[in-house]
Design a protein around this motif. Sequence first.
Motif, PDB file in Angstrom:
ATOM      1  N   ASP A  51      78.545  50.113   2.519  1.00  0.00           N
ATOM      2  CA  ASP A  51      78.602  49.713   3.927  1.00  0.00           C
ATOM      3  C   ASP A  51      77.228  49.881   4.578  1.00  0.00           C
ATOM      4  O   ASP A  51      76.759  49.010   5.313  1.00  0.00           O
ATOM      5  N   ILE A  52      76.595  51.021   4.315  1.00  0.00           N
ATOM      6  CA  ILE A  52      75.287  51.302   4.903  1.00  0.00           C
ATOM      7  C   ILE A  52      74.250  50.304   4.403  1.00  0.00           C
ATOM      8  O   ILE A  52      73.432  49.790   5.185  1.00  0.00           O
ATOM      9  N   TYR A  53      74.287  49.996   3.104  1.00  0.00           N
ATOM     10  CA  TYR A  53      73.328  49.028   2.556  1.00  0.00           C
ATOM     11  C   TYR A  53      73.482  47.665   3.215  1.00  0.00           C
ATOM     12  O   TYR A  53      72.503  47.056   3.659  1.00  0.00           O
ATOM     13  N   GLN A  54      74.719  47.167   3.278  1.00  0.00           N
ATOM     14  CA  GLN A  54      74.952  45.839   3.838  1.00  0.00           C
ATOM     15  C   GLN A  54      74.641  45.799   5.329  1.00  0.00           C
ATOM     16  O   GLN A  54      74.113  44.807   5.843  1.00  0.00           O
ATOM     17  N   PHE A  55      74.951  46.882   6.027  1.00  0.00           N
ATOM     18  CA  PHE A  55      74.645  46.997   7.448  1.00  0.00           C
ATOM     19  C   PHE A  55      73.140  46.880   7.686  1.00  0.00           C
ATOM     20  O   PHE A  55      72.680  46.147   8.571  1.00  0.00           O
ATOM     21  N   ALA A  56      72.374  47.592   6.862  1.00  0.00           N
ATOM     22  CA  ALA A  56      70.906  47.541   6.993  1.00  0.00           C
ATOM     23  C   ALA A  56      70.372  46.163   6.624  1.00  0.00           C
ATOM     24  O   ALA A  56      69.484  45.632   7.294  1.00  0.00           O
ATOM     25  N   LEU A  57      70.893  45.585   5.555  1.00  0.00           N
ATOM     26  CA  LEU A  57      70.433  44.262   5.123  1.00  0.00           C
ATOM     27  C   LEU A  57      70.747  43.190   6.158  1.00  0.00           C
ATOM     28  O   LEU A  57      69.982  42.240   6.335  1.00  0.00           O
ATOM     29  N   ASP A  58      71.883  43.346   6.850  1.00  0.00           N
ATOM     30  CA  ASP A  58      72.262  42.372   7.877  1.00  0.00           C
ATOM     31  C   ASP A  58      71.501  42.584   9.185  1.00  0.00           C
ATOM     32  O   ASP A  58      71.594  41.747  10.087  1.00  0.00           O
ATOM     33  N   GLY A  59      70.761  43.694   9.284  1.00  0.00           N
ATOM     34  CA  GLY A  59      70.067  43.981  10.534  1.00  0.00           C
ATOM     35  C   GLY A  59      71.029  44.124  11.693  1.00  0.00           C
ATOM     36  O   GLY A  59      70.746  43.699  12.819  1.00  0.00           O
ATOM     37  N   ASP A 115      77.655  54.485  14.927  1.00  0.00           N
ATOM     38  CA  ASP A 115      78.608  53.869  15.854  1.00  0.00           C
ATOM     39  C   ASP A 115      78.528  52.349  15.762  1.00  0.00           C
ATOM     40  O   ASP A 115      79.564  51.652  15.757  1.00  0.00           O
ATOM     41  N   GLU A 116      77.313  51.815  15.672  1.00  0.00           N
ATOM     42  CA  GLU A 116      77.150  50.368  15.523  1.00  0.00           C
ATOM     43  C   GLU A 116      77.691  49.907  14.172  1.00  0.00           C
ATOM     44  O   GLU A 116      78.276  48.819  14.070  1.00  0.00           O
ATOM     45  N   LEU A 117      77.518  50.732  13.154  1.00  0.00           N
ATOM     46  CA  LEU A 117      78.048  50.392  11.830  1.00  0.00           C
ATOM     47  C   LEU A 117      79.574  50.305  11.883  1.00  0.00           C
ATOM     48  O   LEU A 117      80.172  49.393  11.304  1.00  0.00           O
ATOM     49  N   GLU A 118      80.198  51.237  12.582  1.00  0.00           N
ATOM     50  CA  GLU A 118      81.661  51.223  12.697  1.00  0.00           C
ATOM     51  C   GLU A 118      82.131  49.947  13.402  1.00  0.00           C
ATOM     52  O   GLU A 118      83.109  49.329  12.984  1.00  0.00           O
ATOM     53  N   ARG A 119      81.438  49.565  14.457  1.00  0.00           N
ATOM     54  CA  ARG A 119      81.810  48.327  15.154  1.00  0.00           C
ATOM     55  C   ARG A 119      81.569  47.130  14.252  1.00  0.00           C
ATOM     56  O   ARG A 119      82.381  46.190  14.210  1.00  0.00           O
ATOM     57  N   TRP A 120      80.479  47.121  13.511  1.00  0.00           N
ATOM     58  CA  TRP A 120      80.142  46.032  12.582  1.00  0.00           C
ATOM     59  C   TRP A 120      81.212  45.899  11.512  1.00  0.00           C
ATOM     60  O   TRP A 120      81.577  44.785  11.135  1.00  0.00           O
ATOM     61  N   ARG A 121      81.752  47.016  11.077  1.00  0.00           N
ATOM     62  CA  ARG A 121      82.805  46.998  10.069  1.00  0.00           C
ATOM     63  C   ARG A 121      84.185  46.708  10.657  1.00  0.00           C
ATOM     64  O   ARG A 121      85.160  46.516   9.923  1.00  0.00           O
ATOM     65  N   GLY A 122      84.267  46.705  11.979  1.00  0.00           N
ATOM     66  CA  GLY A 122      85.548  46.452  12.624  1.00  0.00           C
ATOM     67  C   GLY A 122      86.452  47.670  12.666  1.00  0.00           C
ATOM     68  O   GLY A 122      87.676  47.553  12.823  1.00  0.00           O
ATOM     69  N   LEU A 123      85.846  48.871  12.544  1.00  0.00           N
ATOM     70  CA  LEU A 123      86.634  50.096  12.558  1.00  0.00           C
ATOM     71  C   LEU A 123      86.994  50.512  13.968  1.00  0.00           C
ATOM     72  O   LEU A 123      87.949  51.274  14.178  1.00  0.00           O
ATOM     73  N   VAL A 124      86.212  50.049  14.927  1.00  0.00           N
ATOM     74  CA  VAL A 124      86.510  50.337  16.332  1.00  0.00           C
ATOM     75  C   VAL A 124      86.399  49.049  17.126  1.00  0.00           C
ATOM     76  O   VAL A 124      85.698  48.112  16.720  1.00  0.00           O
ATOM     77  N   ALA A 125      87.086  49.004  18.236  1.00  0.00           N
ATOM     78  CA  ALA A 125      87.068  47.791  19.071  1.00  0.00           C
ATOM     79  C   ALA A 125      85.717  47.642  19.749  1.00  0.00           C
ATOM     80  O   ALA A 125      85.055  48.634  20.095  1.00  0.00           O
ATOM     81  N   GLU A 126      85.320  46.398  19.930  1.00  0.00           N
ATOM     82  CA  GLU A 126      84.074  46.119  20.674  1.00  0.00           C
ATOM     83  C   GLU A 126      84.225  46.510  22.139  1.00  0.00           C
ATOM     84  O   GLU A 126      85.286  46.428  22.693  1.00  0.00           O
ATOM     85  N   LEU A 158      67.526  45.222  -1.500  1.00  0.00           N
ATOM     86  CA  LEU A 158      67.268  46.536  -0.918  1.00  0.00           C
ATOM     87  C   LEU A 158      65.789  46.904  -0.944  1.00  0.00           C
ATOM     88  O   LEU A 158      65.338  47.712  -0.135  1.00  0.00           O
ATOM     89  N   ALA A 159      65.043  46.308  -1.863  1.00  0.00           N
ATOM     90  CA  ALA A 159      63.604  46.596  -1.954  1.00  0.00           C
ATOM     91  C   ALA A 159      62.874  46.214  -0.674  1.00  0.00           C
ATOM     92  O   ALA A 159      61.814  46.776  -0.361  1.00  0.00           O
ATOM     93  N   SER A 160      63.433  45.270   0.074  1.00  0.00           N
ATOM     94  CA  SER A 160      62.788  44.838   1.322  1.00  0.00           C
ATOM     95  C   SER A 160      63.525  45.349   2.557  1.00  0.00           C
ATOM     96  O   SER A 160      63.196  44.980   3.683  1.00  0.00           O
ATOM     97  N   ALA A 161      64.528  46.201   2.348  1.00  0.00           N
ATOM     98  CA  ALA A 161      65.303  46.735   3.477  1.00  0.00           C
ATOM     99  C   ALA A 161      64.563  47.909   4.126  1.00  0.00           C
ATOM    100  O   ALA A 161      63.584  48.428   3.587  1.00  0.00           O
ATOM    101  N   ASP A 162      65.059  48.328   5.280  1.00  0.00           N
ATOM    102  CA  ASP A 162      64.493  49.472   5.998  1.00  0.00           C
ATOM    103  C   ASP A 162      64.970  50.740   5.288  1.00  0.00           C
ATOM    104  O   ASP A 162      66.078  51.220   5.522  1.00  0.00           O
ATOM    105  N   ARG A 163      64.106  51.296   4.424  1.00  0.00           N
ATOM    106  CA  ARG A 163      64.499  52.446   3.604  1.00  0.00           C
ATOM    107  C   ARG A 163      64.876  53.650   4.459  1.00  0.00           C
ATOM    108  O   ARG A 163      65.874  54.325   4.190  1.00  0.00           O
ATOM    109  N   ASP A 164      64.078  53.924   5.491  1.00  0.00           N
ATOM    110  CA  ASP A 164      64.380  55.116   6.290  1.00  0.00           C
ATOM    111  C   ASP A 164      65.675  54.960   7.071  1.00  0.00           C
ATOM    112  O   ASP A 164      66.414  55.935   7.244  1.00  0.00           O
ATOM    113  N   LEU A 165      65.973  53.767   7.538  1.00  0.00           N
ATOM    114  CA  LEU A 165      67.246  53.553   8.231  1.00  0.00           C
ATOM    115  C   LEU A 165      68.404  53.916   7.312  1.00  0.00           C
ATOM    116  O   LEU A 165      69.342  54.619   7.711  1.00  0.00           O
ATOM    117  N   ILE A 166      68.343  53.454   6.069  1.00  0.00           N
ATOM    118  CA  ILE A 166      69.410  53.744   5.106  1.00  0.00           C
ATOM    119  C   ILE A 166      69.497  55.239   4.834  1.00  0.00           C
ATOM    120  O   ILE A 166      70.589  55.831   4.858  1.00  0.00           O
TER     121      ILE A 166
END
Length: 200
Positions: free
Chosen positions: A175-183, A189-200, A145-153
């Motif tokens: 979820d937010i941390y891993q989403f940011a780390l994965d770029g 909305d993109e996080l929800e799709r990344w998590r599979g909460l909504v259909a692509e 997380l030290a190298s992640a996008d702090r403001d995005l999180i």
Amino acid sequence: MNDAEERARFADELREETRTLLIESGLLGLLQEKFGEATVTGSAGYDLMAWRGIDLHLPCEADRAIEWLGLAAEIATTLDERGLKLHRAQFANDYLDPQHLGAGLRWTLEFADFADNHWSCDIWGFEPFDYAVRQARDANLRADLASADRDLILRLKHEARERFGYYGVMVSAMDIYQFALDGAGETLDELERWRGLVAE
């Protein structure tokens, strides 16, 4: 909070408030005295705070559950001696019904600080070996997380909290941390799709 500088400033203020509160309330000292160590983790430990919430992890054997029950009274006394009042304390023995974070003992506390700001504090007690494993995993996450996008999180955290019944239900801090780390994107909305909460 729509401004990156404002989010960063608020996070920095919360970091300093946390340090002051844990020391001046006597809470950290009490826990270290009783359990040998107490680790500040979660957003307060990762310097990614968007609200006044603290997570503390301790090594605590399962057979100390009765002693753990008495901890709330000791915390209330410690706070009272410093002019603070424990507003609410909720106990859970997650050895009986393990939750998503696993088996352990837990207190969820609510109280106001010296400036009358409201705080929540989750104190978790894990078996010493389990605690050590969690500490190692936590150290790896902190480094990532030290190298992640702090403001995005921080932005996603604020936006998630603004949606009623959303944060902690649809998405979590992890979820937010891993989403940011994965770029994987920049929006909830993109996080929800990344998590599979909504259909692509």
